[in-house]
Design a protein around this motif. Sequence first.
Motif: not given
Length: 192
Positions: A1-8, A61-73
Amino acid sequence: MDAPSKPAFAAVADALRALTFRPDFTVREIPAPSSLAPDAFALAGDVRPRDHGIDSEYGTGRLILLHDAAEPDAWNGAWRIVCFAQAPLEPEIGTDPLLADVAWSWLVDALETRGARFHSASGTATKTLSKGFGSLAGEPDGAQIELRASWSPDGDIGVHVEAWAELVCMLAGLPPGSEGIAVFGAHRVARG
């Protein structure tokens, strides 16, 4: 997936808010932790809750969706899903040596059934047995299964959220197609 902008990222979160779930599984948005990634979105889900916002005695249950454009290893990408699912069990089931393996396989099966592509999965399945002593000696013995998992999703995030919802219901004894069927033996023993 490409890194989205804040609006994306906001559009992905809005799409997740629009998902519908089986009628006996209540989902609500909760505050997302701000220290895990630049962008985060979180949901809580409960099987047949008595009160809104209170963990269900059947399963939660709990679910967290995370996004980091730096792509952690460790993620091997820009997206990561972190989930938690827990349900009480009958003590006899809690002693099954394959229980943890079955809980993990239910997550993988739920993802694969929906065609949810993922990689870099990790997690733990924990089974707990409890017995009361002292003033709690009269309480029945209890057992619980808990799954904590994370993975990097590819493609439609919605199918990953649906798989998490199925996992929570499965742990609570409600397989797909069991809407409206009674849950037997589910009890949570208060300790402490």
